[in-house]
Design an enzyme around this catalytic site. Structure first.
Site, PDB file in Angstrom:
ATOM      1  N   SER A  65      -2.357  76.475   8.723  1.00 42.60           N
ATOM      2  CA  SER A  65      -3.082  77.370   9.634  1.00 42.60           C
ATOM      3  C   SER A  65      -3.645  78.615   8.967  1.00 42.60           C
ATOM      4  O   SER A  65      -4.472  79.301   9.571  1.00 42.60           O
ATOM      5  CB  SER A  65      -2.179  77.802  10.785  1.00 42.60           C
ATOM      6  OG  SER A  65      -2.051  76.747  11.702  1.00 42.60           O
ATOM      7  N   LYS A  68      -7.351  78.915   8.933  1.00 46.92           N
ATOM      8  CA  LYS A  68      -8.149  79.156  10.149  1.00 46.92           C
ATOM      9  C   LYS A  68      -9.051  80.399  10.087  1.00 46.92           C
ATOM     10  O   LYS A  68     -10.218  80.328  10.460  1.00 46.92           O
ATOM     11  CB  LYS A  68      -7.227  79.208  11.372  1.00 46.92           C
ATOM     12  CG  LYS A  68      -6.599  77.838  11.711  1.00 46.92           C
ATOM     13  CD  LYS A  68      -5.502  77.981  12.755  1.00 46.92           C
ATOM     14  CE  LYS A  68      -4.854  76.640  13.090  1.00 46.92           C
ATOM     15  NZ  LYS A  68      -3.685  76.793  13.966  1.00 46.92           N
ATOM     16  N   TYR A 191     -10.620  68.988  10.212  1.00 45.08           N
ATOM     17  CA  TYR A 191      -9.662  70.088  10.384  1.00 45.08           C
ATOM     18  C   TYR A 191      -8.372  69.801   9.605  1.00 45.08           C
ATOM     19  O   TYR A 191      -7.793  70.690   8.975  1.00 45.08           O
ATOM     20  CB  TYR A 191      -9.374  70.278  11.878  1.00 45.08           C
ATOM     21  CG  TYR A 191      -8.114  71.051  12.165  1.00 45.08           C
ATOM     22  CD1 TYR A 191      -8.091  72.436  12.054  1.00 45.08           C
ATOM     23  CD2 TYR A 191      -6.937  70.392  12.534  1.00 45.08           C
ATOM     24  CE1 TYR A 191      -6.921  73.149  12.296  1.00 45.08           C
ATOM     25  CE2 TYR A 191      -5.767  71.091  12.784  1.00 45.08           C
ATOM     26  CZ  TYR A 191      -5.764  72.465  12.653  1.00 45.08           C
ATOM     27  OH  TYR A 191      -4.609  73.162  12.892  1.00 45.08           O
ATOM     28  N   TYR A 243       0.373  84.201  16.260  1.00 49.97           N
ATOM     29  CA  TYR A 243       0.683  83.473  17.499  1.00 49.97           C
ATOM     30  C   TYR A 243       1.387  84.377  18.498  1.00 49.97           C
ATOM     31  O   TYR A 243       1.028  85.525  18.691  1.00 49.97           O
ATOM     32  CB  TYR A 243       1.524  82.225  17.200  1.00 49.97           C
ATOM     33  CG  TYR A 243       0.922  81.341  16.144  1.00 49.97           C
ATOM     34  CD1 TYR A 243      -0.342  80.789  16.341  1.00 49.97           C
ATOM     35  CD2 TYR A 243       1.582  81.060  14.962  1.00 49.97           C
ATOM     36  CE1 TYR A 243      -0.910  79.966  15.372  1.00 49.97           C
ATOM     37  CE2 TYR A 243       1.024  80.237  14.002  1.00 49.97           C
ATOM     38  CZ  TYR A 243      -0.219  79.696  14.210  1.00 49.97           C
ATOM     39  OH  TYR A 243      -0.774  78.900  13.257  1.00 49.97           O
ATOM     40  N   VAL A 261       2.351  76.565   9.047  1.00 46.59           N
ATOM     41  CA  VAL A 261       3.632  75.845   9.158  1.00 46.59           C
ATOM     42  C   VAL A 261       4.227  75.438   7.821  1.00 46.59           C
ATOM     43  O   VAL A 261       5.403  75.086   7.760  1.00 46.59           O
ATOM     44  CB  VAL A 261       3.570  74.542  10.009  1.00 46.59           C
ATOM     45  CG1 VAL A 261       3.618  74.820  11.474  1.00 46.59           C
ATOM     46  CG2 VAL A 261       2.415  73.689   9.610  1.00 46.59           C
TER      47      VAL A 261
HETATM   48  N1  GLN Z   1      -2.184  71.465  10.466  1.00 40.95           N
HETATM   49  C1  GLN Z   1      -1.250  72.075  11.346  1.00 40.95           C
HETATM   50  C2  GLN Z   1      -1.464  71.586  12.775  1.00 40.95           C
HETATM   51  O1  GLN Z   1      -2.581  71.369  13.151  1.00 40.95           O
HETATM   52  C3  GLN Z   1      -1.410  73.563  11.264  1.00 40.95           C
HETATM   53  C4  GLN Z   1      -0.469  74.314  12.175  1.00 40.95           C
HETATM   54  C5  GLN Z   1       0.047  75.566  11.599  1.00 40.95           C
HETATM   55  O2  GLN Z   1       0.029  75.816  10.409  1.00 40.95           O
HETATM   56  N2  GLN Z   1       0.615  76.393  12.460  1.00 40.95           N
HETATM   57  O3  GLN Z   1      -0.539  71.437  13.515  1.00 40.95           O
END
Ligand code: GLN
Length: 404
Positions: A65, A68, A191, A243, A261
């Site tokens: 993430s 992003k 993505y 978040y 994550v």
């Molecule tokens: N690729 C992970 C997902 O889409 C990214 C989520 C994350 O890093 N919080 O769930």
């Protein structure tokens, strides 16, 4: 001499380890579960491109993430603010990263949660870009942010793609509301590849610093995206980047940031530093426990909180020379420091005290290091009004701080 900054970073890591090993490694992407949970690294990049690192700084992991904000930056640069806002909002969701967070008009609430990030991925490249072209644009663009060619970890990609039913569901939902430009499968493919790009903490620090430096990569010198894009991205990171823990993070650490994550956290302090950390154990919000801890420590030790009241403009006046009676000495107003609104206001108040008339005046800007647009405007207007009152004004501005 060995840099004390590197030793300091090492000490930060040790103290964060001493504080315990709470948290769980993410397992919903099978390949991520295989990581050594004790890996821990931190890196810091300065505005001139110097990078300091400590711990397992050579260890590489997938960006997840943390990609992003950069994909959002590319979409803004490629399509413009208005077109992107039509598809993705900028409000914190208060939900987990993989929630169905849509506004009434069908827009995902923000680009930092999965549903918004999948939508954003499809907005990269020119308006007629195919799904493959968007993905190529994201890989090329994120590489420019990092200052080196980034590669997709094919194993993590395949592992996540094979288990991405939830992201597929999110993509179908936005597509049904008319906000997703690509076919859901293509958007999730792209993505997922974006999330599977491999980085280390140094890359994160340089990428974060590029955002904090108005889009100019401090190592390569490349202007990756325009400065207005960075302002937009950092604002959304500040409110939505961590978040559900965004409020807690902002009050404790006080920097726009993004977690992933895989266990990384990156933080950008505008004009000052970019930080990258890695430690795979996550808290219940999906943020790295030790990464958050390390950032809290760095912020409090080094005074990096964005909301900390900056040095106020109390030393704007370097000196004021009053004219003498026989006219040998002219009235002089000498300014110093950075001319932003608050500083220029102090300067204008000093100019306001000068009585109307035709006495000559010197405005000495030789100690002014820089001025922003409003500072320039205010000082120029002050000079214009003195001249209108009848004064002959000489502006000593050897560095051209009043020039556009
Ligand atoms: N690729 C992970 C997902 O889409 C990214 C989520 C994350 O890093 N919080 O769930």
């Amino acid at each position: 001499m060995r840099s004390p900054v590197t030793d300091y970073l090492g000490a930060v890591l040790r103290s964060c380890i001493d504080d315990g090993d709470e948290g769980e490694v993410a397992t919903y992407i099978p390949e991520l579960a295989a990581v050594d949970p004790d890996r821990f690294a931190v890196a810091l990049c300065t505005i001139d491109g110097t990078v300091y690192a400590a711990g397992d700084a050579e260890h590489r992991f997938t960006i997840q993430s943390m990609s992003k904000p950069f994909a959002y930056a590319l979409a803004l640069a490629d399509r413009g603010l208005e077109a992107v806002l039509e598809h993705v909002g900028v409000e914190p969701s208060g939900d987990a990263f993989n929630e169905i967070s849509l506004e009434d008009n069908g827009r995902p609430r923000n680009p930092m949660i999965n549903i918004g990030a999948i939508t954003t991925h499809a907005l990269t490249g020119p308006p007629d870009a195919t799904a493959e072209e968007s993905t190529a644009r994201v890989i090329e663009g994120l590489s420019a942010f990092a200052g080196r060619q980034l590669e997709v970890d094919q194993q993590v990609y395949a592992s996540e793609r094979a288990t991405s039913d939830r992201n597929m569901a999110l993509a179908y939902l936005v597509r049904a509301r008319g906000k997703l430009e690509d076919a859901p499968g293509d958007a999730v493919d792209g993505y997922t590849a974006q999330c599977s790009l491999v980085v280390d903490v140094r890359d994160l620090a340089v990428m974060a610093m590029t955002l904090a430096a108005g889009g100019r990569n401090p190592v390569t010198g490349e202007q990756v995206v325009p400065a207005w894009v960075c302002r937009q991205v950092l604002s959304v990171m500040a409110t939505c980047g961590m978040y559900d823990a965004a409020g807690d993070w902002m009050s404790h650490v006080g920097m726009p940031a993004k977690s992933g994550v895989s266990g990384g956290v990156l933080a950008s302090l505008p004009g000052q530093v970019g930080i990258g950390t890695f430690s795979p154990r996550l808290d219940r919000f999906g943020n790295s426990v030790r990464g958050v801890r390390a950032c809290e420590r760095l912020s409090s030790d080094m005074g990096l909180h964005l909301m900390q009241t900056p040095e106020v403009a109390s030393h704007v006046l370097y000196g004021v020379v009053d004219p003498d009676d026989d006219g040998d000495r002219m009235r002089e107003v000498k300014l110093q420091g950075v001319m932003h609104f608050a500083a220029a206001e102090v300067a204008l108040r000093e100019l306001e005290r000068i009585p109307e008339g035709d006495e000559p005046i010197v405005l000495d800007l030789s100690r002014v290091s820089s001025a922003n647009a409003v500072g320039r405007l205010m000082l120029r207007e002050g000079v214009r009004r003195l001249e209108r009152d009848g004064h002959a004004v000489r502006v000593d501005d050897p560095d051209g701080v009043l020039d556009d």
